[in-house]
Write a protein that holds these residues in place. Structure first.
Motif, PDB file in Angstrom:
ATOM      1  N   THR A 138      13.700 -10.286  -4.077  1.00  0.00           N
ATOM      2  CA  THR A 138      13.753 -10.146  -2.614  1.00  0.00           C
ATOM      3  C   THR A 138      14.999  -9.341  -2.252  1.00  0.00           C
ATOM      4  N   VAL A 139      14.765  -8.185  -1.659  1.00  0.00           N
ATOM      5  CA  VAL A 139      15.892  -7.330  -1.275  1.00  0.00           C
ATOM      6  C   VAL A 139      16.340  -7.723   0.134  1.00  0.00           C
ATOM      7  N   ARG A 140      17.590  -8.159   0.246  1.00  0.00           N
ATOM      8  CA  ARG A 140      18.091  -8.563   1.574  1.00  0.00           C
ATOM      9  C   ARG A 140      19.074  -7.548   2.121  1.00  0.00           C
ATOM     10  N   ASP A 179      -9.372  -6.062   4.994  1.00  0.00           N
ATOM     11  CA  ASP A 179      -8.843  -5.241   6.092  1.00  0.00           C
ATOM     12  C   ASP A 179      -9.873  -4.152   6.394  1.00  0.00           C
ATOM     13  N   GLY A 180     -10.220  -4.014   7.657  1.00  0.00           N
ATOM     14  CA  GLY A 180     -11.177  -2.981   8.047  1.00  0.00           C
ATOM     15  C   GLY A 180     -10.445  -1.691   8.362  1.00  0.00           C
ATOM     16  N   THR A 181     -10.986  -0.590   7.898  1.00  0.00           N
ATOM     17  CA  THR A 181     -10.359   0.697   8.246  1.00  0.00           C
ATOM     18  C   THR A 181     -11.347   1.857   8.192  1.00  0.00           C
ATOM     19  N   PHE A 241      -4.386  -1.180  13.312  1.00  0.00           N
ATOM     20  CA  PHE A 241      -4.965  -0.692  12.066  1.00  0.00           C
ATOM     21  C   PHE A 241      -3.810  -0.086  11.263  1.00  0.00           C
ATOM     22  N   GLY A 242      -3.503  -0.656  10.091  1.00  0.00           N
ATOM     23  CA  GLY A 242      -2.323  -0.176   9.371  1.00  0.00           C
ATOM     24  C   GLY A 242      -2.609   0.383   7.994  1.00  0.00           C
ATOM     25  N   VAL A 243      -3.846   0.175   7.505  1.00  0.00           N
ATOM     26  CA  VAL A 243      -4.149   0.594   6.130  1.00  0.00           C
ATOM     27  C   VAL A 243      -4.104   2.121   5.998  1.00  0.00           C
ATOM     28  N   GLY A 297       4.925   3.269   5.585  1.00  0.00           N
ATOM     29  CA  GLY A 297       4.063   2.137   5.944  1.00  0.00           C
ATOM     30  C   GLY A 297       4.398   1.594   7.334  1.00  0.00           C
ATOM     31  N   SER A 298       4.105   0.310   7.544  1.00  0.00           N
ATOM     32  CA  SER A 298       4.321  -0.303   8.867  1.00  0.00           C
ATOM     33  C   SER A 298       5.774  -0.205   9.308  1.00  0.00           C
ATOM     34  N   LEU A 299       6.694  -0.307   8.359  1.00  0.00           N
ATOM     35  CA  LEU A 299       8.119  -0.245   8.685  1.00  0.00           C
ATOM     36  C   LEU A 299       8.485   1.084   9.351  1.00  0.00           C
ATOM     37  N   LEU A 323       0.812  -1.220   0.000  1.00  0.00           N
ATOM     38  CA  LEU A 323       0.000   0.000   0.000  1.00  0.00           C
ATOM     39  C   LEU A 323       0.844   1.269   0.000  1.00  0.00           C
ATOM     40  N   SER A 324       1.791   1.340   0.931  1.00  0.00           N
ATOM     41  CA  SER A 324       2.537   2.602   1.047  1.00  0.00           C
ATOM     42  C   SER A 324       3.478   2.809  -0.138  1.00  0.00           C
ATOM     43  N   GLY A 325       4.134   1.732  -0.593  1.00  0.00           N
ATOM     44  CA  GLY A 325       5.064   1.858  -1.718  1.00  0.00           C
ATOM     45  C   GLY A 325       4.339   2.296  -2.983  1.00  0.00           C
ATOM     46  N   PHE A 340       5.672  -5.662   7.226  1.00  0.00           N
ATOM     47  CA  PHE A 340       6.027  -6.478   8.396  1.00  0.00           C
ATOM     48  C   PHE A 340       7.127  -7.502   8.136  1.00  0.00           C
ATOM     49  N   SER A 341       7.526  -7.708   6.865  1.00  0.00           N
ATOM     50  CA  SER A 341       8.469  -8.818   6.672  1.00  0.00           C
ATOM     51  C   SER A 341       9.855  -8.467   7.198  1.00  0.00           C
ATOM     52  N   GLY A 342      10.538  -9.517   7.643  1.00  0.00           N
ATOM     53  CA  GLY A 342      11.673  -9.390   8.547  1.00  0.00           C
ATOM     54  C   GLY A 342      12.960  -8.729   8.101  1.00  0.00           C
ATOM     55  N   LYS A 386      10.598  -2.513  -6.660  1.00  0.00           N
ATOM     56  CA  LYS A 386      11.002  -3.920  -6.552  1.00  0.00           C
ATOM     57  C   LYS A 386      10.120  -4.597  -5.515  1.00  0.00           C
ATOM     58  N   ASP A 387       9.710  -5.830  -5.777  1.00  0.00           N
ATOM     59  CA  ASP A 387       8.942  -6.577  -4.766  1.00  0.00           C
ATOM     60  C   ASP A 387       9.328  -8.044  -4.800  1.00  0.00           C
ATOM     61  N   ARG A 388       9.276  -8.652  -3.612  1.00  0.00           N
ATOM     62  CA  ARG A 388       9.665 -10.067  -3.499  1.00  0.00           C
ATOM     63  C   ARG A 388       8.621 -11.006  -4.114  1.00  0.00           C
TER      64      ARG A 388
HETATM   65  C1  FAD Z   1      -3.324 -10.789   8.180  1.00  0.00           C
HETATM   66  C2  FAD Z   1      -3.345  -9.301   8.349  1.00  0.00           C
HETATM   67  C3  FAD Z   1      -4.542  -8.638   8.602  1.00  0.00           C
HETATM   68  C4  FAD Z   1      -4.570  -7.246   8.724  1.00  0.00           C
HETATM   69  N1  FAD Z   1      -5.752  -6.605   8.971  1.00  0.00           N
HETATM   70  C5  FAD Z   1      -5.801  -5.254   9.005  1.00  0.00           C
HETATM   71  C6  FAD Z   1      -7.038  -4.563   9.168  1.00  0.00           C
HETATM   72  O1  FAD Z   1      -8.106  -5.178   9.287  1.00  0.00           O
HETATM   73  N2  FAD Z   1      -7.042  -3.213   9.145  1.00  0.00           N
HETATM   74  C7  FAD Z   1      -5.898  -2.492   9.004  1.00  0.00           C
HETATM   75  O2  FAD Z   1      -5.961  -1.240   8.984  1.00  0.00           O
HETATM   76  N3  FAD Z   1      -4.695  -3.105   8.872  1.00  0.00           N
HETATM   77  C8  FAD Z   1      -4.633  -4.462   8.869  1.00  0.00           C
HETATM   78  N4  FAD Z   1      -3.429  -5.103   8.729  1.00  0.00           N
HETATM   79  C9  FAD Z   1      -2.227  -4.282   8.631  1.00  0.00           C
HETATM   80  C10 FAD Z   1      -2.048  -3.761   7.197  1.00  0.00           C
HETATM   81  O3  FAD Z   1      -2.201  -4.805   6.282  1.00  0.00           O
HETATM   82  C11 FAD Z   1      -0.624  -3.212   7.054  1.00  0.00           C
HETATM   83  O4  FAD Z   1      -0.394  -2.297   8.092  1.00  0.00           O
HETATM   84  C12 FAD Z   1      -0.442  -2.532   5.690  1.00  0.00           C
HETATM   85  O5  FAD Z   1      -0.524  -3.475   4.663  1.00  0.00           O
HETATM   86  C13 FAD Z   1       0.892  -1.862   5.688  1.00  0.00           C
HETATM   87  O6  FAD Z   1       1.228  -1.461   4.384  1.00  0.00           O
HETATM   88  P1  FAD Z   1       2.754  -1.449   3.955  1.00  0.00           P
HETATM   89  O7  FAD Z   1       2.826  -0.670   2.714  1.00  0.00           O
HETATM   90  O8  FAD Z   1       3.615  -1.060   5.090  1.00  0.00           O
HETATM   91  O9  FAD Z   1       3.089  -3.004   3.714  1.00  0.00           O
HETATM   92  P2  FAD Z   1       2.439  -4.079   2.735  1.00  0.00           P
HETATM   93  O10 FAD Z   1       1.154  -3.604   2.162  1.00  0.00           O
HETATM   94  O11 FAD Z   1       2.460  -5.352   3.477  1.00  0.00           O
HETATM   95  O12 FAD Z   1       3.512  -4.154   1.550  1.00  0.00           O
HETATM   96  C14 FAD Z   1       4.832  -4.593   1.757  1.00  0.00           C
HETATM   97  C15 FAD Z   1       5.352  -5.073   0.410  1.00  0.00           C
HETATM   98  O13 FAD Z   1       6.758  -5.242   0.500  1.00  0.00           O
HETATM   99  C16 FAD Z   1       7.116  -6.470  -0.109  1.00  0.00           C
HETATM  100  N5  FAD Z   1       8.367  -6.917   0.542  1.00  0.00           N
HETATM  101  C17 FAD Z   1       8.525  -7.283   1.835  1.00  0.00           C
HETATM  102  N6  FAD Z   1       9.797  -7.585   2.080  1.00  0.00           N
HETATM  103  C18 FAD Z   1      10.469  -7.419   0.919  1.00  0.00           C
HETATM  104  C19 FAD Z   1      11.830  -7.579   0.547  1.00  0.00           C
HETATM  105  N7  FAD Z   1      12.763  -7.970   1.416  1.00  0.00           N
HETATM  106  N8  FAD Z   1      12.177  -7.341  -0.748  1.00  0.00           N
HETATM  107  C20 FAD Z   1      11.250  -6.939  -1.652  1.00  0.00           C
HETATM  108  N9  FAD Z   1       9.938  -6.770  -1.351  1.00  0.00           N
HETATM  109  C21 FAD Z   1       9.555  -6.996  -0.071  1.00  0.00           C
HETATM  110  C22 FAD Z   1       5.935  -7.389   0.166  1.00  0.00           C
HETATM  111  O14 FAD Z   1       5.883  -8.464  -0.764  1.00  0.00           O
HETATM  112  C23 FAD Z   1       4.757  -6.427   0.017  1.00  0.00           C
HETATM  113  O15 FAD Z   1       4.266  -6.368  -1.298  1.00  0.00           O
HETATM  114  C24 FAD Z   1      -3.375  -6.507   8.621  1.00  0.00           C
HETATM  115  C25 FAD Z   1      -2.156  -7.172   8.371  1.00  0.00           C
HETATM  116  C26 FAD Z   1      -2.134  -8.547   8.248  1.00  0.00           C
HETATM  117  C27 FAD Z   1      -0.829  -9.258   7.978  1.00  0.00           C
END
Ligand code: FAD
Length: 362
Positions: A132-134, A54-56, A275-277, A263-265, A11-13, A149-151, A30-32
């Motif tokens: 996958t960017v490490r 996801d609810g928001t 709530f992260g959306v 985003g979450s990071l 979402l954020s990217g 959230f990925s590690g 880039k995405d994994r």
């Molecule tokens: C099961 C679940 C349920 C959820 N329910 C809700 C909800 O109901 N309401 C709400 O508001 N929030 C909810 N959340 C939280 C919300 O989904 C996240 O906060 C939101 O998606 C964050 O967006 P983001 O852009 O940070 O990450 P994401 O949307 O997760 O995007 C991260 C992207 O980075 C990519 N990526 C990760 N690591 C690497 C790497 N090393 N190299 C390359 N690419 C990589 C991934 O493939 C992914 O496409 C939920 C989360 C989960 C896991």
């Protein structure tokens, strides 16, 4: 033409990329995963897709103005939510204050991920999937890191984090496209569980931050869904490879080394209910702003995360309160909700990153 690299097509990217492309940047993401919202491509979870609603809470019109993206085609209004709280059930009207929506996640045609991807691709963003960017050591300064959230990158960038554990089940429903959410709190975790369905996809997630889920909690949640709602899944599995922002005052953060976080990071997530959306969409816009004007981006990031500490305080209190007291206090709050919610209006969701900023903007 200026070039911009983004890691993470979530979402954020995607919001950051769309905004920068519109400002004349040549954006590469880039995405994994093999495709937006697609299979996870995480060792041990290769075949999994996060296919859930996801609810928001969101003010659609103002979110459109803020991010330049219209989310109304993929936001499904959610009327009321059923909440199971330590043995009692409460129905809450989520249209009090500001409407709450469900957005489908995953690769489906109606998902918010696909919606953003289509806009991004139409506007000329280049995607590099299965990457996958490490290590981002050699990436240009101001690369936007949006890996959720990925590690791996939390650790590589020296960011503090809290391990998170998900017990989840996902799937589709043939003939029921009703939007529905059930939340579930029990005495075996200080986090919670929920079930959601929208556009024919459905999923259930029980999560815990800091310590692994107790077996009792997993069993009870599955039984609750089956016995009370007749909801059954063929397969449940545990995902233990998530990291979430630590519950400390050191977050949120807009920078790590010379990279921009979003985003979450970046910690743009509600610390209490996760709530992260909303935060992901708004912080994607802020990341784009930061590339163009660092000072403006820093100020805006501070504004969108202004209520983070209040949310953190609530979270810490919630975690420390003895269970008998927590139960009674929660039930009292739920009983008062129908009276208090209309008085609070949109302040009810004030701890969601960017929520007050966007919904009060003109
Ligand atoms: C099961 C679940 C349920 C959820 N329910 C809700 C909800 O109901 N309401 C709400 O508001 N929030 C909810 N959340 C939280 C919300 O989904 C996240 O906060 C939101 O998606 C964050 O967006 P983001 O852009 O940070 O990450 P994401 O949307 O997760 O995007 C991260 C992207 O980075 C990519 N990526 C990760 N690591 C690497 C790497 N090393 N190299 C390359 N690419 C990589 C991934 O493939 C992914 O496409 C939920 C989360 C989960 C896991």
């Amino acid at each position: 033409m200026k070039e911009q690299l983004i890691v993470g097509a979530g979402l954020s990217g995607l919001v950051a990329g769309i905004n920068l492309t519109r400002e004349g940047y040549k954006v590469t993401i880039k995405d994994r995963r093999p495709a937006v919202g697609g299979k996870l491509n995480i060792p041990g979870s290769e075949d999994e897709i996060i296919n859930i609603g996801d609810g928001t809470p969101m003010n659609l019109e103002r979110m459109f103005k803020y991010t330049g993206i219209d989310f109304s085609p993929v936001a499904v209004n959610l009327g009321s939510v059923e909440n199971y709280l330590y043995g009692k059930t409460f129905h809450l009207d989520f249209n009090v204050g500001e409407p709450t929506y469900l957005v489908e996640r995953g690769p489906g045609e109606l998902s918010i991920d696909r919606h953003l991807y289509k806009i991004a691709a139409d506007e000329g963003i280049e995607f590099q999937f299965n990457e996958t960017v490490r290590d981002c050591e050699d990436f240009p300064p101001d690369t936007i890191i949006a890996t959720g959230f990925s590690g791996e990158l939390w650790k590589k960038l020296g960011l503090p984090s809290l391990p998170a554990f998900n017990y989840q089940a996902m799937g589709t429903i043939e003939h029921d496209h009703t939007a529905k959410v059930i939340t579930y709190f029990d005495e075996f975790t200080r986090d919670y569980a929920f079930y959601s369905q929208v556009n024919g996809v459905r999923g259930a997630v029980l999560f815990a931050r800091g310590e692994p889920l107790r077996q009792k909690s997993k069993d009870r949640f599955r039984e609750y869904l089956a016995d009370t709602h007749g909801i059954l899944f063929d397969r449940w599995h545990e995902m233990g490879s998530y990291l979430s922002p630590p519950l400390t005052w050191s977050y949120p953060r807009l920078f790590a080394r010379n990279f921009i976080l979003t985003g979450s990071l970046s910690g743009s997530i509600d610390p209490f209910l996760s709530f992260g959306v909303h935060g992901a969409l708004v912080s994607g816009k802020v990341a784009a702003m930061t590339v163009m004007d660092r000072q403006k981006g820093v100020e805006e990031f501070r504004k969108i995360n202004r209520a983070y500490n209040a949310g953190l305080l609530i979270t810490k209190l919630h975690r420390k309160t003895p269970m008998p007291l927590l139960k009674r206090a929660t039930w009292s709050v739920m009983k008062a909700y129908p009276l208090v919610a209309p008085l609070m209006g949109n302040r009810l969701f004030a701890t969601l990153p960017g929520y007050m900023k966007v919904s009060n903007s003109k």
